[in-house]
Design a protein around this motif. Structure first.
Motif, PDB file in Angstrom:
ATOM      1  N   LEU A 183       0.806  -1.220   0.000  1.00 17.32           N
ATOM      2  CA  LEU A 183       0.000   0.000   0.000  1.00 17.32           C
ATOM      3  C   LEU A 183       0.842   1.274   0.000  1.00 17.32           C
ATOM      4  CD1 LEU A 183      -2.805  -1.039   2.523  1.00 17.32           C
ATOM      5  CD2 LEU A 183      -3.050  -0.729   0.052  1.00 17.32           C
ATOM      6  N   THR A 184       2.063   1.181   0.532  1.00 16.38           N
ATOM      7  CA  THR A 184       2.871   2.397   0.688  1.00 16.38           C
ATOM      8  C   THR A 184       4.046   2.468  -0.286  1.00 16.38           C
ATOM      9  OG1 THR A 184       4.294   1.350   2.384  1.00 16.38           O
ATOM     10  CG2 THR A 184       2.313   2.500   3.153  1.00 16.38           C
ATOM     11  N   ARG A 185       4.099   1.585  -1.239  1.00 15.95           N
ATOM     12  CA  ARG A 185       5.280   1.537  -2.111  1.00 15.95           C
ATOM     13  C   ARG A 185       5.444   2.796  -2.969  1.00 15.95           C
ATOM     14  NH1 ARG A 185       3.493  -3.323  -6.222  1.00 15.95           N
ATOM     15  NH2 ARG A 185       1.519  -2.409  -6.960  1.00 15.95           N
ATOM     16  N   ASN A 194       7.735   6.814   8.511  1.00 14.37           N
ATOM     17  CA  ASN A 194       6.887   7.152   9.660  1.00 14.37           C
ATOM     18  C   ASN A 194       5.755   6.142   9.840  1.00 14.37           C
ATOM     19  OD1 ASN A 194       8.403   9.445  10.158  1.00 14.37           O
ATOM     20  ND2 ASN A 194       7.059  10.794   9.001  1.00 14.37           N
ATOM     21  N   ILE A 195       5.177   5.698   8.724  1.00 11.31           N
ATOM     22  CA  ILE A 195       4.093   4.715   8.789  1.00 11.31           C
ATOM     23  C   ILE A 195       4.595   3.401   9.383  1.00 11.31           C
ATOM     24  CG2 ILE A 195       2.571   3.249   7.383  1.00 11.31           C
ATOM     25  CD1 ILE A 195       2.226   5.653   5.499  1.00 11.31           C
ATOM     26  N   PHE A 196       5.753   2.944   8.935  1.00 19.66           N
ATOM     27  CA  PHE A 196       6.280   1.679   9.439  1.00 19.66           C
ATOM     28  C   PHE A 196       6.756   1.796  10.882  1.00 19.66           C
ATOM     29  CE2 PHE A 196       6.132   0.252   5.090  1.00 19.66           C
ATOM     30  CZ  PHE A 196       5.923  -1.117   5.212  1.00 19.66           C
ATOM     31  N   SER A 197       7.230   2.973  11.255  1.00 24.70           N
ATOM     32  CA  SER A 197       7.613   3.193  12.651  1.00 24.70           C
ATOM     33  C   SER A 197       6.389   3.105  13.568  1.00 24.70           C
ATOM     34  CB  SER A 197       8.274   4.567  12.799  1.00 24.70           C
ATOM     35  OG  SER A 197       8.588   4.823  14.150  1.00 24.70           O
TER      36      SER A 197
END
Length: 326
Positions: A183-185, A194-197
């Protein structure tokens, strides 16, 4: 130093303006007659319920920290609780509350990584309890949202609660990580980071929740009792004003209001809390009393803990430290 005094001055002026407006626009000729019937014991009972709610909030944090293999004292846990009230009321969206909790937990010797996870879990447990209560509230309080059918409200709240619980369980697998990657690629690097953190913090929180189910269940019960004690301040105040109320209807509406306040953009939900209170309880109370009740509720449940939180924050970190945070 000047900055914190400016922020406190703005907050005080905002609180006074909101409280004054709430009373001004809701007062009428019947107000004084109900104030004369106000029973002083209800204030003492409300303060007692506040103390119980805050004490349970402290004990649940102690037990939560213990699950993470760390230790804090009850006094240190209470400092975290009051510090949360202080900075939450000073910052938009109550964002400072999480910062305050991290500050006090680190001061108590809890590593930063674990402290971050504990703050997330503490918030998640409260939200999950409130969401689990929503189907019951919507089922019995048909006048809460009359423009939406009872079946739709119950089903929607059940779906939200199940989705959150399922997401907590699912985070133990690699499926969510895989979906996030897909979804964030196309996102920019910093945004993706920031999303993965945030996801890793949520995943660590989920692992903690599922690490010791019986201990987490105990913390969950303490969370529920703490919130119920704090919300019970409102029906006690109503009874103290000589008003005959349905206790569980009032608690249900307080739960709905507090779910909304988690997403309020104003400092500590100021303005939104009072406005929501008036909308939810105007039909419950005699004419001219809802504004007085709203202000009394905010003073007891928010502003008294805020003042105590200010004391502990200055005592532990000093005024200069707080100025840097603000």
């Amino acid at each position: 130093m000047i900055k914190i005094y400016q922020r406190l001055t703005v907050l005080i002026m905002l609180v006074l303006a909101i409280s004054g407006a709430v009373i001004y626009f809701t007062v009428d000729i019947n107000t004084l007659s109900h104030l004369n019937a106000f029973k002083p014991w209800s204030i003492l009972a409300a303060l007692f319920l506040l103390a119980i709610g805050l004490a349970l909030d402290g004990t649940r944090l102690m037990h939560l920290v213990r699950i993470s293999d760390e230790r804090i004292s009850f006094y240190e846990a209470i400092q975290v609780v009051f510090g949360n009230y202080f900075l939450a009321l000073l910052t938009p969206g109550a964002a400072g509350g999480a910062v305050a909790q991290l500050m006090f937990l680190r001061r108590a010797g809890v590593p930063t990584g674990k402290a971050t996870v504990l703050v997330i879990v503490r918030t998640l447990l409260s939200i999950v309890f409130l969401l689990l209560c929503m189907p019951i509230i919507f089922l019995f309080d048909q006048d809460l949202l009359p423009w939406i059918s009872k079946k739709t409200m119950v089903l929607s709240s059940l779906i939200v609660a199940v989705v959150i619980i399922f997401a907590i369980w699912l985070s133990r697998t690699n499926l969510l990580s895989y979906l996030l990657v897909k979804l964030t690629r196309r996102f920019k690097y910093q945004r993706r980071r920031n999303i993965f953190s945030a996801y890793r913090d949520f995943q660590d929180a989920a692992f903690l929740l599922l690490k010791a189910p019986l201990c987490i269940f105990r913390v969950f019960i303490e969370s529920a009792l703490s919130l119920l004690a704090l919300y019970s301040v409102v029906p006690i105040l109503f009874i103290g004003m000589g008003i005959d109320i349905n206790w569980h209807y009032v608690l249900g509406r307080m739960m709905l209001l507090n779910i909304l306040l988690y997403f309020a953009p104003t400092p500590g939900g100021s303005g939104i809390a009072e406005g929501g209170f008036i909308m939810l309880f105007n039909d419950f109370l005699p004419s001219g009393t809802v504004g007085i009740a709203a202000v009394a509720w905010r003073i007891i449940v928010e502003y008294i803990p805020f003042i105590i939180g200010l004391y502990y924050t200055v005592k532990v970190f000093g005024r200069d430290f707080i100025s840097k945070q603000l």
